[in-house]
Design an enzyme around this catalytic site. Structure first.
Site, short mmCIF file in Angstrom:
data_model
loop_
_atom_site.label_atom_id
_atom_site.label_comp_id
_atom_site.label_asym_id
_atom_site.label_seq_id
_atom_site.Cartn_x
_atom_site.Cartn_y
_atom_site.Cartn_z
N SER A 184 0.61 -1.26 0.47
CA SER A 184 -0.16 -0.27 0.13
C SER A 184 0.75 1.61 -0.19
CB SER A 184 -0.88 -0.18 0.88
OG SER A 184 -1.67 -1.30 1.84
N HIS A 212 -7.32 -0.15 5.86
CA HIS A 212 -6.79 -2.46 5.86
C HIS A 212 -6.92 -2.19 7.91
CE1 HIS A 212 -5.53 -2.42 2.51
NE2 HIS A 212 -5.17 -1.83 2.72
#
Length: 499
Positions: free
Chosen positions: A335, A429
Site C-alpha cells: 500500500s 486495513h
C-alpha cells in the site's frame, strides 16, 4: 480510503472516450416550462420546483394510506437538476433542499415532550412504544421522501449516486456548508448503504477476454497506479494477476469498486516489480504461487464514498482466492502511504520555528545530511522533499533511510485522529483486521510515490484466522496490531526523535 482517482494518461489510448462529467440519467419528458426554468435556474424557479417535487409528510395516522406522489413530480426534479451546468447552481439547489425540507423541529419537540411525559407516568408499554414511533417518524426529513421516490425511477439510484458526488464536491469546494447539508449527506449516505449492501452486489473477475468497455472502465478508474497502455492493462489481468470488481444488480458489468491482486512467491516489497515486470510465463505454475498481494483498490463512483464497499470486497476476494488456491496462506497488501510527505514537511516547518533546529534527527544524522546538502537540515529538506530530485543522490538516499523509516513507522502507528490511525489507508486495513507488517524503503520510485510518501510503501498483512479479532480490537479498543519490525522502528523514533 480516502482521494480516489486522478486523470489517467491512458485515456487517449482507448477509443471510447468518457466525458469529465458522466451524463446524468435522463428522467421522463417534462414540460417546456420546467426546461426553461432549468436553463436559467432562477431562485424562484428552484423554490417552486422544490415545493412541487418534494412530497409533503403525511400525518402519522395516514402514513400508510397516503398515495405516492405522481412519478412526474420526482422526474421534474431529476430533469431540472440534470440541466444545471454549473456546480454553484447545483449547490444552491441542494442547499435549498437541505435547509427548507428537513425535519419539522416543532413536531420533534412536541413528540419528544409526549415521550418524556409518558415515561414519568405508569402506562402500558404499547402506549410508550407508539409515542416513540411517532417521534421516530417526526425525525425523518422531508427530502428523504424525495430520494426514496427518485430511487424507484428508471436510473434513479444512479442519479442519486451522482447527486451525492456533487454534494461532496460542493462541500470540498466550500460551496455548501453547515449542519443542514451535513445532515442531508448523512441521510443520503445511509440510504445508499442500504441499496449497495453486499446482498445486492455481484463479484466479477476481469480477464483480457472481458468486454472492452469493462477493461476501459477498469483502466480509467485506476487511482493508485495509473495504467499506461493496452499492454499494461493486459499484464494486470493476465497470468499471476487477478482483478475483481463489484457491480450492482441493477447495473451488471458496471464497476463500482475495483481490486487488483498479484500472485507471487513471497510478500512484495516494491510496486515496480508488480506493475512493470512481465509475468514469468503465459501459463501459471501454481507451485510458484504462495502469496496474494492486494496492490490497488479504487472506487469508481465518488458518490459512494463512505459506503462500506472496500471492506466487503477485500473479504470476498480473499475467500475467492482461497477457493481457487486452497494451498494459499499468505495474504498482504502493498500500500501507498498518502499524506506522509505532507505530514513530514509540516513537522520540519514547525520544528524549525519552535526550536530553530531539528529534533527529528540525531546529531550524527543532522551532521551527515547537512554535509551532503550543504545547508541547514530543516530548510534544505523542506525544499528537497517537495520534489523528487533528492533520490538522484545515492548518499542522501542512504542517509535518509533510517530516519525516514522510523518517522514513517510513527506516522502509521502513533499519529491518530480521534484515537484511530490518522492515515486513511492504514485506517482502512486496520478496520479490516490487518496487521502493519513491514515498511519498505524505496518501494515506489515513481514521481507520485516519491512526492507523496518519500518512496515508502507498507505491507498490511491479513491473517484470515485473526482478522475478526484484530478488527474488533481496533474498532472497540483502538489497538493497532503491528509486527516486530514496525514496533522496533516506533521504539527508535521514541528514542531518537522528539515531537
Amino acid at each position: 480510503m480516502r482521494g480516489l482517482g486522478p486523470a489517467l494518461t491512458a485515456r487517449r489510448l482507448f477509443p471510447l472516450q468518457l466525458p469529465p462529467r458522466p451524463p446524468r440519467p435522463a428522467g421522463p419528458r417534462v414540460s417546456s416550462g420546467a426546461a426553461a426554468a432549468a436553463a436559467g435556474a432562477p431562485e424562484r424557479a428552484m423554490d417552486e420546483l422544490l415545493r412541487r417535487a418534494v412530497p409533503a409528510t403525511p400525518a402519522y395516522e395516514l402514513r400508510e394510506k397516503t398515495p405516492a406522489p405522481a412519478e412526474g413530480q420526482c422526474a421534474d426534479f431529476v430533469s431540472f437538476y440534470g440541466g444545471l451546468a454549473e456546480a454553484a447552481e447545483r449547490a444552491d439547489l441542494l442547499s435549498r433542499l437541505a435547509r427548507g425540507f428537513g425535519v419539522d423541529h416543532g413536531q420533534v419537540a412536541e413528540q419528544s415532550a409526549g415521550v418524556l411525559q409518558l415515561r414519568e407516568q405508569p402506562r402500558e408499554a404499547a402506549v410508550l412504544l407508539q409515542a416513540e414511533d411517532r417521534l421516530r417518524y417526526a425525525l425523518v426529513p422531508r427530502y428523504r421522501g424525495l430520494f426514496h421516490h427518485i430511487s424507484k425511477l428508471d436510473g434513479g439510484v444512479r442519479f442519486l449516486v451522482r447527486l451525492r458526488a456533487d454534494l461532496l464536491e460542493a462541500q470540498a469546494l466550500k460551496l455548501l456548508e453547515g449542519p443542514h447539508v451535513r445532515e442531508m449527506n448523512g441521510v443520503l449516505k445511509a440510504m445508499l448503504s442500504e441499496w449497495f449492501s453486499s446482498g445486492f452486489l455481484s463479484l466479477e473477475r476481469v480477464t483480457w477476454h472481458s468486454p472492452c468497455e469493462v477493461l476501459q472502465k477498469i483502466s480509467e478508474s485506476e487511482a493508485v497506479h495509473p495504467v499506461k497502455n493496452w499492454m499494461d492493462m493486459k499484464r494486470r489481468v493476465g497470468p499471476y494477476r487477478r482483478c475483481y470488481f463489484f457491480s450492482h444488480c441493477t447495473t451488471p458489468e458496471e464497476p463500482l469498486i475495483v481490486l487488483h491482486v498479484a500472485l507471487t512467491g513471497d510478500i512484495s516489497n516494491n510496486i515496480q516489480a508488480i506493475v512493470k515486470e512481465c509475468p514469468p510465463s503465459e501459463t501459471e505454475d501454481r507451485s510458484k504461487i504462495s502469496a496474494a498481494i492486494f496492490y490497488s483498490i479504487s472506487l469508481t463512483q465518488p458518490g459512494l464514498q463512505g459506503v462500506e464497499l472496500g471492506t466487503v470486497l477485500v473479504k470476498r476476494v480473499l475467500k475467492e482466492l482461497q477457493k481457487e488456491f486452497p494451498h494459499l496462506g499468505t495474504f498482504s497488501s502493498l500500500s501507498p502511504i498518502p499524506g506522509f510527505t505532507k505530514w513530514l514537511l509540516g513537522l520540519l516547518s514547525s520544528q524549525g520555528k519552535e526550536h530553530g533546529r531539528s529534533e527529528l534527527f540525531t546529531d550524527a544524522e543532522c551532521k551527515e545530511i547537512s554535509e551532503i546538502t550543504g545547508g541547514p537540515i530543516n530548510e534544505t529538506l523542506k525544499v528537497l522533499l517537495s520534489s523528487s530530485e533528492w533520490i538522484k543522490s545515492e548518499k542522501l538516499v542512504r542517509a535518509l533511510q533510517a530516519p525516514l523509516m522510523r518517522l514513517c513507522a510513527w506516522y502509521l502507528f502513533g499519529e491518530k485522529h480521534r484515537g484511530f490511525a490518522l492515515n486513511p489507508v492504514a485506517n482502512f486495513h486496520l478496520q479490516n483486521g490487518a496487521v502493519i507488517w513491514r515498511i519498505n524503503w524505496m518501494a515506489d520510485v515513481s514521481l507520485k510515490g516519491i512526492t507523496g510518501s518519500c518512496g515508502l510503501m507498507v505491507n498490511y498483512r491479513y491473517y484470515p484466522a485473526e482478522t475478526a479479532t484484530n478488527s474488533t480490537s481496533y474498532l472497540c479498543s483502538k489497538n493497532i496490531k503491528a509486527s516486530e519490525q514496525v514496533l522496533s522502528l516506533v521504539a527508535q523514533f521514541q528514542k531518537n526523535s522528539k515531537l
